[in-house]
Write a protein that holds these residues in place. Structure first.
Motif, PDB file in Angstrom:
ATOM      1  N   ILE A 152       0.755  -1.179   0.065  1.00  0.00           N
ATOM      2  CA  ILE A 152       0.089   0.090   0.045  1.00  0.00           C
ATOM      3  C   ILE A 152       0.900   1.239  -0.035  1.00  0.00           C
ATOM      4  CG2 ILE A 152      -1.823   1.397   1.292  1.00  0.00           C
ATOM      5  CD1 ILE A 152      -2.519  -1.476   2.365  1.00  0.00           C
ATOM      6  N   TRP A 153       0.457   2.277  -0.918  1.00  0.00           N
ATOM      7  CA  TRP A 153       1.458   3.365  -0.985  1.00  0.00           C
ATOM      8  C   TRP A 153       0.720   4.587  -0.859  1.00  0.00           C
ATOM      9  CZ3 TRP A 153       6.742   3.365  -2.703  1.00  0.00           C
ATOM     10  CH2 TRP A 153       7.437   1.981  -3.146  1.00  0.00           C
ATOM     11  N   VAL A 154       1.087   5.698  -0.350  1.00  0.00           N
ATOM     12  CA  VAL A 154       0.471   7.010  -0.550  1.00  0.00           C
ATOM     13  C   VAL A 154       1.508   8.279  -1.095  1.00  0.00           C
ATOM     14  CG1 VAL A 154      -0.050   8.811   1.296  1.00  0.00           C
ATOM     15  CG2 VAL A 154      -1.018   6.531   1.536  1.00  0.00           C
ATOM     16  N   SER A 155       0.993   8.959  -1.702  1.00  0.00           N
ATOM     17  CA  SER A 155       1.795  10.051  -2.110  1.00  0.00           C
ATOM     18  C   SER A 155       1.853  11.213  -1.357  1.00  0.00           C
ATOM     19  CB  SER A 155       1.197  10.550  -3.919  1.00  0.00           C
ATOM     20  OG  SER A 155      -0.017  11.219  -3.381  1.00  0.00           O
ATOM     21  N   ALA A 205      -4.615  -0.958  -7.936  1.00  0.00           N
ATOM     22  CA  ALA A 205      -5.678  -0.128  -7.646  1.00  0.00           C
ATOM     23  C   ALA A 205      -5.535   1.265  -6.971  1.00  0.00           C
ATOM     24  CB  ALA A 205      -6.568  -0.954  -6.393  1.00  0.00           C
ATOM     25  N   ALA A 206      -6.313   1.950  -7.186  1.00  0.00           N
ATOM     26  CA  ALA A 206      -5.872   3.351  -6.725  1.00  0.00           C
ATOM     27  C   ALA A 206      -7.319   4.266  -6.509  1.00  0.00           C
ATOM     28  CB  ALA A 206      -5.334   4.376  -7.774  1.00  0.00           C
ATOM     29  N   GLY A 218     -10.258   1.849   2.719  1.00  0.00           N
ATOM     30  CA  GLY A 218     -11.448   1.279   2.915  1.00  0.00           C
ATOM     31  C   GLY A 218     -12.177   0.631   1.740  1.00  0.00           C
ATOM     32  N   HIS A 219     -12.441   1.815   0.860  1.00  0.00           N
ATOM     33  CA  HIS A 219     -13.195   1.655  -0.395  1.00  0.00           C
ATOM     34  C   HIS A 219     -12.506   0.610  -1.246  1.00  0.00           C
ATOM     35  CE1 HIS A 219     -16.050   4.439   0.771  1.00  0.00           C
ATOM     36  NE2 HIS A 219     -15.160   5.557   0.443  1.00  0.00           N
ATOM     37  N   ILE A 220     -11.063   0.564  -1.233  1.00  0.00           N
ATOM     38  CA  ILE A 220     -10.185  -0.200  -2.131  1.00  0.00           C
ATOM     39  C   ILE A 220     -10.187  -1.675  -1.363  1.00  0.00           C
ATOM     40  CG2 ILE A 220      -7.842  -0.910  -2.597  1.00  0.00           C
ATOM     41  CD1 ILE A 220      -7.178   1.821  -3.156  1.00  0.00           C
ATOM     42  N   CYS A 221     -10.133  -1.690  -0.328  1.00  0.00           N
ATOM     43  CA  CYS A 221     -10.469  -3.047   0.176  1.00  0.00           C
ATOM     44  C   CYS A 221     -11.651  -3.573   0.030  1.00  0.00           C
ATOM     45  CB  CYS A 221     -10.298  -2.943   1.908  1.00  0.00           C
ATOM     46  SG  CYS A 221      -8.662  -2.409   2.446  1.00  0.00           S
ATOM     47  N   CYS A 264      -3.721   7.319  -2.952  1.00  0.00           N
ATOM     48  CA  CYS A 264      -3.473   5.944  -2.139  1.00  0.00           C
ATOM     49  C   CYS A 264      -3.720   4.806  -3.273  1.00  0.00           C
ATOM     50  CB  CYS A 264      -4.329   5.564  -0.951  1.00  0.00           C
ATOM     51  SG  CYS A 264      -4.215   3.959  -0.353  1.00  0.00           S
ATOM     52  N   PHE A 265      -2.604   4.129  -3.396  1.00  0.00           N
ATOM     53  CA  PHE A 265      -2.509   2.969  -4.127  1.00  0.00           C
ATOM     54  C   PHE A 265      -1.827   1.770  -3.835  1.00  0.00           C
ATOM     55  CE2 PHE A 265       1.704   3.420  -6.021  1.00  0.00           C
ATOM     56  CZ  PHE A 265       1.970   4.894  -5.472  1.00  0.00           C
TER      57      PHE A 265
END
Ligand code: ADP
Ligand code: MG
Length: 319
Positions: A152-155, A205-206, A218-221, A264-265
């Protein structure tokens, strides 16, 4: 004489289009996505008293109203192309329109966006924008592609915008220059357009972080039927917030605060080198903050590996 509806549109919003086949002035605009591309479309509404206060500088509002829409395009990996602008205005206030249009078009020009139409009516101040972008067919970054084992990454940095809100509400005491920097991020979000496009072919996913990391991851999950395990100590925050990151209100802002408009991706671990090179190339820090696992929901762990509690995550207008 008072400014009429059509004169208002003409003076403040009609500009030559660069990419559209037909822009403002007819019943519809005409657009043609390039062969092999899909049109990504999104809409966001900003309501006076709900998303902003009418005392905010109109130039900032013009920027922000478009920025939040472009952020959705960034999250899909789309290249911004067109926008529609629907305005409900209490009055045809020329100074306000001038400021709003200058903020809107400065950002539109930066990203090559044509304003191709909209609607203008009298009523409570309300700004509704549709943004359209082009994305290679079948390649858009979606929320449903994350897999257990992905990083999981965050910019950029998280929490500044929410810290500004908390500081104004008296819930958090910030040094004056930190409060100013946080307020600037709340007022002038930067949509991560270049990052979104560069993530195509790499991210699984992003999403853009408009409601806070916990809610948006949470939406990605949910869409990916997986769990997100995040380490609080890995979450990026600005230099101003760093000394305060163990304060409960700051931790809440970083993990759950909205309005940052970072991305978040998720990405397979083999992409780490590629993503580090990308961060250097676009001069935007990318932080690896956790891992997707089998299961559901988002857990943020502290240094001892214990789940942290933040109260209600994210913002729900009807929650
Ligand atoms: P119609 O009545 O057919 O909906 P309008 O009179 O509302 O058309 O609008 C005339 C033209 O001006 C249309 O091309 C419309 O898209 C455009 N337009 C109206 N309001 C705006 C606005 N706020 N920004 C940009 N274009 C606008
Ligand atoms: Mg109309």
């Amino acid at each position: 004489m008072a400014l009429g509806e059509f004169e208002l549109i003409d003076r403040f919003f009609s500009r030559p289009v660069r990419r559209a086949a037909l822009g403002i002035g007819d019943d519809c605009a005409l657009l043609a996505p390039a062969p092999g591309m899909q049109l990504a479309i999104s809409s966001d509404m900003l309501v006076d008293g709900r998303h902003f206060l009418s005392t905010v500088a109109p130039e900032r509002l013009g920027h922000k109203a478009l920025a939040v829409n472009l952020s959705d395009l960034a999250a899909m990996g789309a290249v911004p192309r067109f926008a529609l602008l629907s305005l409900s205005l209490p009055a045809a206030d020329e100074a306000w329109l001038e400021g709003f249009a200058s903020g809107f078009f400065a950002l539109a020009d930066e990203h090559g966006v044509d304003l191709v139409g909209g609607d203008t009516t009298r009523g409570p101040l309300n700004i509704c924008i549709q943004a359209m972008g082009a994305v290679p067919s079948g390649k858009a970054l979606r929320r449903d592609g994350a897999r257990a084992g992905d990083d999981i990454w965050v910019s950029g940095t998280l929490g500044d915008a929410a810290a500004a809100v908390a500081s104004r509400q008296g819930l958090l005491s910030l040094p004056a220059e930190v409060a100013r920097a946080c307020q600037a991020r709340l007022d002038r979000p930067t949509p991560r357009i270049a990052l979104g496009q560069a993530l195509i072919g790499c991210a699984s996913a992003a999403i853009d972080i408009s409601d806070g990391l916990v809610a948006d991851l949470g939406h990605i999950c949910e869409r990916s039927s997986a769990a997100g395990i995040v380490d609080y100590s890995a979450l990026p925050c600005s230099a101003g917030l760093r000394p305060l990151r163990h304060d409960a209100a700051v931790a809440r802002a970083i993990a759950t605060g909205g309005d940052d408009y970072e991305l978040c991706f998720t990405a397979p671990s083999r992409c780490r080198g590629q993503l580090e090179a990308l961060a250097a190339r676009i001069a935007l820090p990318l932080s690896r903050v956790g891992r997707m696992e089998e299961g559901s929901g988002v857990i943020v762990r502290d240094e001892r590996g214990q789940p942290m509690a933040f109260g209600k995550a994210g913002f729900d207008h009807f929650g």
